[in-house]
Design a protein around this motif. Structure first.
Motif, short mmCIF file in Angstrom:
data_model
loop_
_atom_site.label_atom_id
_atom_site.label_comp_id
_atom_site.label_asym_id
_atom_site.label_seq_id
_atom_site.Cartn_x
_atom_site.Cartn_y
_atom_site.Cartn_z
N LYS A 1 0.83 -1.21 0.00
CA LYS A 1 0.00 0.00 0.00
C LYS A 1 0.86 1.26 0.00
CE LYS A 1 -3.95 -2.08 2.42
NZ LYS A 1 -4.73 -2.10 3.69
N LYS A 2 1.93 1.26 0.82
CA LYS A 2 2.81 2.42 0.86
C LYS A 2 3.47 2.65 -0.50
CE LYS A 2 4.01 2.09 5.78
NZ LYS A 2 5.10 1.81 6.74
N SER A 3 3.86 1.57 -1.15
CA SER A 3 4.53 1.69 -2.44
C SER A 3 3.57 2.25 -3.50
CB SER A 3 5.07 0.33 -2.90
OG SER A 3 6.03 -0.15 -1.99
N VAL A 4 2.31 1.80 -3.46
CA VAL A 4 1.33 2.29 -4.44
C VAL A 4 0.98 3.75 -4.17
CG1 VAL A 4 -1.02 2.00 -5.29
CG2 VAL A 4 0.40 -0.02 -4.85
N ARG A 5 0.82 4.10 -2.88
CA ARG A 5 0.47 5.48 -2.53
C ARG A 5 1.57 6.47 -2.88
NH1 ARG A 5 -1.64 3.79 3.44
NH2 ARG A 5 -3.66 2.88 2.83
N SER A 6 2.81 6.00 -2.87
CA SER A 6 3.92 6.91 -3.20
C SER A 6 3.98 7.26 -4.68
CB SER A 6 5.25 6.27 -2.77
OG SER A 6 5.51 5.09 -3.51
N LYS A 7 3.14 6.61 -5.49
CA LYS A 7 3.07 6.86 -6.93
C LYS A 7 4.47 6.85 -7.57
CE LYS A 7 -1.17 9.59 -6.53
NZ LYS A 7 -1.81 10.91 -6.78
N PRO A 8 5.08 5.66 -7.67
CA PRO A 8 6.45 5.57 -8.20
C PRO A 8 6.54 6.07 -9.62
CG PRO A 8 5.42 3.40 -8.08
CD PRO A 8 4.50 4.34 -7.36
N SER A 9 7.63 6.76 -9.90
CA SER A 9 7.87 7.28 -11.24
C SER A 9 8.44 6.18 -12.13
CB SER A 9 8.84 8.45 -11.17
OG SER A 9 10.11 8.02 -10.68
N SER A 10 8.57 6.49 -13.40
CA SER A 10 9.15 5.52 -14.33
C SER A 10 10.60 5.22 -13.97
CB SER A 10 9.08 6.06 -15.76
OG SER A 10 9.76 7.31 -15.87
N GLN A 11 11.31 6.21 -13.42
CA GLN A 11 12.69 5.97 -12.98
C GLN A 11 12.73 5.01 -11.80
OE1 GLN A 11 14.26 9.88 -12.22
NE2 GLN A 11 14.90 10.18 -14.36
N ASP A 12 11.77 5.16 -10.87
CA ASP A 12 11.70 4.24 -9.73
C ASP A 12 11.42 2.81 -10.20
OD1 ASP A 12 12.15 6.18 -7.80
OD2 ASP A 12 10.03 6.69 -7.65
N ILE A 13 10.50 2.68 -11.14
CA ILE A 13 10.17 1.36 -11.66
C ILE A 13 11.39 0.73 -12.33
CG2 ILE A 13 8.77 0.11 -13.34
CD1 ILE A 13 6.54 2.14 -12.78
N GLN A 14 12.09 1.54 -13.12
CA GLN A 14 13.29 1.03 -13.80
C GLN A 14 14.36 0.62 -12.79
OE1 GLN A 14 15.05 3.83 -16.50
NE2 GLN A 14 16.62 2.41 -17.23
N ALA A 15 14.54 1.44 -11.75
CA ALA A 15 15.54 1.12 -10.71
C ALA A 15 15.19 -0.18 -10.00
CB ALA A 15 15.64 2.27 -9.71
N ASN A 16 13.91 -0.40 -9.72
CA ASN A 16 13.50 -1.62 -9.04
C ASN A 16 13.65 -2.84 -9.93
OD1 ASN A 16 12.17 -1.25 -6.19
ND2 ASN A 16 11.57 0.55 -7.38
N ILE A 17 13.42 -2.68 -11.24
CA ILE A 17 13.62 -3.79 -12.16
C ILE A 17 15.09 -4.19 -12.22
CG2 ILE A 17 13.52 -4.47 -14.60
CD1 ILE A 17 10.98 -2.81 -14.85
N LEU A 18 15.97 -3.19 -12.30
CA LEU A 18 17.40 -3.48 -12.34
C LEU A 18 17.88 -4.09 -11.02
CD1 LEU A 18 18.73 -0.29 -14.19
CD2 LEU A 18 18.45 -2.61 -15.12
N ALA A 19 17.35 -3.57 -9.91
CA ALA A 19 17.72 -4.12 -8.60
C ALA A 19 17.26 -5.57 -8.49
CB ALA A 19 17.12 -3.28 -7.48
N GLY A 20 16.05 -5.86 -8.97
CA GLY A 20 15.54 -7.22 -8.93
C GLY A 20 16.39 -8.18 -9.75
N LEU A 21 16.84 -7.72 -10.91
CA LEU A 21 17.70 -8.57 -11.75
C LEU A 21 19.04 -8.82 -11.06
CD1 LEU A 21 17.00 -6.97 -15.25
CD2 LEU A 21 16.12 -9.15 -14.36
N THR A 22 19.58 -7.78 -10.42
CA THR A 22 20.84 -7.93 -9.71
C THR A 22 20.72 -8.95 -8.58
OG1 THR A 22 21.44 -5.63 -10.19
CG2 THR A 22 22.61 -6.72 -8.39
#
Length: 582
Positions: free
Chosen positions: A20-41
């Motif tokens: 819920k906190k993650s959704v409410r923070s309205k992540p930007s496209s940069q945040d989404i990209q950073a999380n995808i790269l972090a997940g791959l790492t």
């Protein structure tokens, strides 16, 4: 989910708080990209570790991968930490291996499911502050002991030893390993040493490629090349050690398909037969399930605290326990072993830019794709390389520097608990170590709490008031509970024959339990028999109510309650003449 109602306020558990906190923070496209790269790492790191930890736990490597897939998604979405990465961890190895040896894969998965139920109950019971009440020496003793056991069990594959079967306890297994050293295989040792060297040197190069990946690649490539070029060169690999059967076809290594739903009690026991489900089995597995739940809660909450310090986020500890419980209830249904948050993977996630549950989901998807696309290649990983990887994991987990530092500077009681927890973990098992460690920690806490409670008689002259000769004032400091009540109150009953009134200054009494109430009743009755009056000064109203409910109230003018010490002295004359405040 609401637990109970008190007046107009609802007390409950805020489910899915991290999501819920993650959704409410309205992540930007940069945040989404950073999380995808972090997940791959993190996925690159978690894939070999998940296989290695499953092997160390006594089950085929795919069960560790299934754990990382299911737990990584479910716990991230239902837990209370935005950045925790959950999956199989080294902390569980010492608990899980004996379960597998005695009850087989089916017993392991049933105990994991039971631990999940316990974790959910702990979260609903608001025990999320559990990490704060476990002493540091206990945690260090457990982790150091686990590290030693894991490292010891990797000697066999690292050196390619032919160890004789048998030996239930650590010392017996260690003796079998020592006796097997004449069977040392130089090929396995070479591959293991090369992998270990890369694991130790690679981090100093400060490259973005994880050391785990580089080391296993080097070990696997060298082993394959040497096998192809030298006729007498042969090493055990995941493909040669583990096999699977699917649709009547037998394969080597890791099955290249998705985990399937299957009831744990239909899986085999230690002798290969369906383990079934019975009350007797649940009773036998309950101690191990409790140990898994306690250790899993400590590991996940400690990981969340570390992650909060690194990321600046704040986790919900009760939600995290519920998420861990839900994950551990679902993981066994797909062949996964018990899971908890992993500090190393979580730290890698935060450093790589992960700040939402998306990174954990991506890490799980990466492992899932690894099973589907890379299973043939994963089968070439040498067992000696996996052993080297686990040796490094065991060393990092043992926290040798913290262990030695604690032994040097900690009080004697803490050192004894540290060494005892360490010894029990190594020589016996984690179930015994957890029970004894927590019990001793509780006893130590009680003893130290008792030392905080003190009773002393005031001098004849206090402030500007002179205490009469037939009056004695006792100052009671600290909590009065089952451990301290007798110590604090026993001197009060032994008053001089010439004393007519006893004043108890209880301004600093912070706790009054049933044992203390019974002790107070005894004192009141004893003083009443001696015709000695009692004035209880400045006790908190809620504690006065407890005493009154127990019958410690005005009795023939012999018990009074006052708010200040001056008021107590004003009551002395009234009590001498048998009058009552009311």
């Amino acid at each position: 989910m609401v637990l109970r109602c008190r007046g107009h306020h609802f007390i409950g558990i805020n489910m899915l708080s991290a999501l819920k906190k993650s959704v409410r923070s309205k992540p930007s496209s940069q945040d989404i990209q950073a999380n995808i790269l972090a997940g791959l790492t993190v996925g690159v790191i978690a894939l070999p570790l998940s296989m290695a930890l499953a092997i160390a736990s006594g089950v085929p490597p795919q069960h560790g991968l299934y754990t990382a897939i299911i737990a990584g998604i479910v716990i991230a979405l239902t837990g209370g930490s935005k950045v925790n990465i959950s999956g199989p961890t080294a902390a569980f190895v010492v608990i899980l291996l004996p379960i597998v040896q005695q009850y087989g894969l089916g017993g392991l998965l049933i105990s994991g499911f039971m631990a999940g139920v316990i974790l959910v109950m702990m979260g609903l019971g608001r025990l999320g502050k559990l990490i704060e009440i476990v002493p540091y020496p206990v945690i260090v003793g457990f982790t150091a002991g686990i590290g030693v056991v894991i490292a010891t069990f990797q000697i066999k594959d690292f050196f390619g030893l032919e160890v004789a079967a048998g030996g239930e306890h650590y010392l017996e297994k260690l003796a079998n390993i020592a006796q097997a050293f004449p069977s040392l295989a130089w090929q396995e040792t070479l591959v293991g040493a090369l992998t270990l060297a890369v694991l130790l040197v690679w981090p100093k190069l400060r490259t973005k490629v994880p050391a785990h990946l580089a080391a296993l690649l080097c070990g696997g490539i060298v082993a394959w090349v040497m096998t192809q070029t030298l006729a007498d060169f042969s090493v055990a690999t995941i493909g040669s050690r583990f096999h699977f059967e699917a649709s009547g076809v037998i394969g080597n290594g890791i099955p290249p398909f998705l985990p399937i739903f299957q009831w744990p009690w239909n899986l085999p026991n230690a002798v290969g037969e369906p383990i079934g489900l019975s009350f007797e089995l649940i009773r036998e597995l309950l101690p191990a399930a409790i140990t898994i739940a306690i250790l899993g809660s400590l590991e996940s909450l400690l990981c969340a605290v570390v992650a909060d310090g690194m990321s600046g986020k704040k986790h919900n500890s009760n939600d995290e326990l519920i998420g861990q419980g839900i994950g551990n209830m679902l993981v066994p249904l797909f062949g996964g072993i018990p899971a908890t948050a992993a500090i190393a993977r979580t730290a890698a996630n935060v450093k790589a830019g992960g700040n939402s549950p998306l990174s954990s989901v991506i890490h799980s998807v990466f492992i899932l794709l690894g099973i589907l696309l890379l299973s043939p290649l994963l089968s070439y990983i040498p067992m000696a390389s996996m052993a080297a990887l686990l040796l490094v994991v065991a060393w990092n987990m043992s926290e040798a520097k913290h262990f030695i530092r604690t032994v040097k500077i900690a009080p004697r009681d803490d050192v004894l608990i540290l060494i005892l927890c360490f010894s029990l973990t190594v020589l016996f098992d984690m179930t015994v170590a957890v029970a004894v460690g927590m019990g001793l920690a509780a006893l130590l806490f009680i003893r130290r709490s008792i030392s905080l409670t003190d009773t002393k008689a005031l001098a004849r002259q206090t402030d500007s008031t002179e205490i009469p000769d037939d009056v004695v004032v006792y100052d009671i400091n600290g909590p009065l509970f089952f451990g301290s009540a007798q110590k604090a109150l026993k001197t009060i009953a032994m008053v001089r024959p010439d004393v007519k009134i006893v004043v108890l200054d209880m301004s600093e009494v912070t706790l009054l339990d049933m044992s203390a109430i019974v002790a107070m009743e005894s004192i009141v009755n004893d003083l009443a028999n001696k015709q000695v009056g009692l004035i209880i000064n400045n006790l908190q109203p809620r504690m006065i109510l407890k005493l009154r409910r127990a019958g410690v109230r005005k009795r023939l003018g012999k018990v009074e309650y006052s708010r200040t010490l001056s008021d107590s002295f004003k009551l002395v004359d009234k009590m001498r003449h048998g009058s009552s405040l009311l």
